[in-house]
Design an enzyme around this catalytic site. Sequence first.
Site, mmCIF file in Angstrom:
data_model
loop_
_atom_site.group_PDB
_atom_site.id
_atom_site.type_symbol
_atom_site.label_atom_id
_atom_site.label_comp_id
_atom_site.label_asym_id
_atom_site.label_seq_id
_atom_site.Cartn_x
_atom_site.Cartn_y
_atom_site.Cartn_z
ATOM 1 N NE ARG A 1 -10.231 -5.511 -7.444
ATOM 2 C CZ ARG A 1 -9.064 -5.834 -6.657
ATOM 3 N NH1 ARG A 1 -8.979 -4.602 -5.537
ATOM 4 N NH2 ARG A 1 -9.130 -7.335 -6.273
ATOM 5 C CB SER B 1 -10.811 2.398 4.098
ATOM 6 O OG SER B 1 -11.418 1.005 4.257
ATOM 7 C CE LYS C 1 -3.691 -8.139 -7.083
ATOM 8 N NZ LYS C 1 -3.254 -7.376 -6.282
ATOM 9 C CG ASP D 1 -5.890 -5.849 1.741
ATOM 10 O OD1 ASP D 1 -7.009 -6.621 1.200
ATOM 11 O OD2 ASP D 1 -5.229 -4.976 1.411
ATOM 12 C CB SER E 1 -0.926 0.046 1.338
ATOM 13 O OG SER E 1 -2.123 -1.420 1.346
ATOM 14 C CB SER F 1 -10.340 4.886 1.224
ATOM 15 O OG SER F 1 -8.980 3.692 0.857
ATOM 16 C CD GLN F 2 -8.185 0.254 -4.202
ATOM 17 O OE1 GLN F 2 -8.909 0.873 -5.221
ATOM 18 N NE2 GLN F 2 -7.266 -0.525 -3.731
ATOM 19 N NE ARG G 1 -9.349 -11.338 -0.375
ATOM 20 C CZ ARG G 1 -8.208 -10.581 -1.060
ATOM 21 N NH1 ARG G 1 -8.474 -9.055 0.035
ATOM 22 N NH2 ARG G 1 -7.546 -10.615 -1.291
ATOM 23 C CE LYS H 1 -10.486 -6.199 -0.973
ATOM 24 N NZ LYS H 1 -9.573 -4.967 -0.856
#
Length: 390
Positions: A102, A171, A370, A269, A21, A144-145, A301, A297
């Site tokens: 997404r 977040s 990843k 996560d 991150s 929050s991205q 998940r 995700k």
Amino acid sequence: MVVKLMPGRLMGTVTPPPSKSQAHRALIAAYLAGSVDRLDHLADSQDIQATRRCMEALLSPDEGTPRLACGESGSTLRFLIPVALALRGGGVFTGQGRLMERPQGPYFSLFEEKGIAYKQADGVLTVTGRLTPGTYALPGNVSSQFVTGLLYALPLLAGDSEIVLTSPLESWGYVDMTMDVLKRFGVEVQERGGTFAVPGGQHFRPCAMTIEADWSQAAFWFAAMSLGHSVDAAGLDYHSVQGDRVIGDLFARLQWQENMNLDVSGCPDLAPPLAVMAALREGRVTRLVNAARLRLKESDRLASIAGVLNALGAEVREGPDSLEIHGKQVLTGGVTVDAHNDHRIAMMTAIAATRCKEPVILTGAESVAKSYPNFWEDYAQVDGRAEQID
């Protein structure tokens, strides 16, 4: 890659990889400042390679619309959509796995308001137009991205802008990390009451920065500790702005002899390592709640956590936005499970297999690349036994 995971005791010390991150954020800022060579301890995971590749494409002198191959990195895609609009007037974004599924709704709503053209079809997203200074309203309960992406792009515009949250931001830890990196690279942003004031006409300034060890990856070693293994995670900054450092507090709570709810809305996560801890809290019930975003995700998940752990002999009940986990003393194992092309599911399975009665076969073990390319080496370092069989 298929591995056979053997039950057994883990023992030793692991230094988690650099924070993915923080590395995404520092790498974007460093490219914008022209100072990539001043970053130290930079991760080389597939996601970070994607951000590096896309920033080089955006800053290339080649004319025309840049093509940005984001791999499976949600951070790369969402951070760079507005940056591409600010720098190049758009871009063509592609991805792998489930990435292009997404949701990008918050951006699309803004684009319609601001007159920016976009088209998403056959796994390709094309955006065309220029961001203009002004007010950008975003929901805080999606990801929050979207906030981070605008925080990188809006300072590059000629005039002042603001980001206004229309719902509480779930977040905050991730946005705090963004704000910290921006400050280091000389970019000024002021936040008050859910509104971010972003002066325009700013320039990213070169900055030397060492990337911290990753708390979200360290969480799997905390899970191993919770399962009774003599494992330690070294090199962590306990004053870090990484939101996932909360794993230390959650680890402590899970040692309590009582049922509990854990809200993972701010740390999604951490759900896989928390689920492993909960699965082996004998006689106690743990609920991971406010977890709907986990369905978006690398895998669904919530479904993959429940499916894999139940196959191993755990008792996990899946809800629309939660997991209810009834702790057991030991898991049975003796089955083949798939990582669902999800790095965190692969690592979760590796830790869970140590407390199974019988070996576990894991397919898709290569998915750890990843975010944690050296996971299997570190697993072996602490006496984890993973035999590659295909």
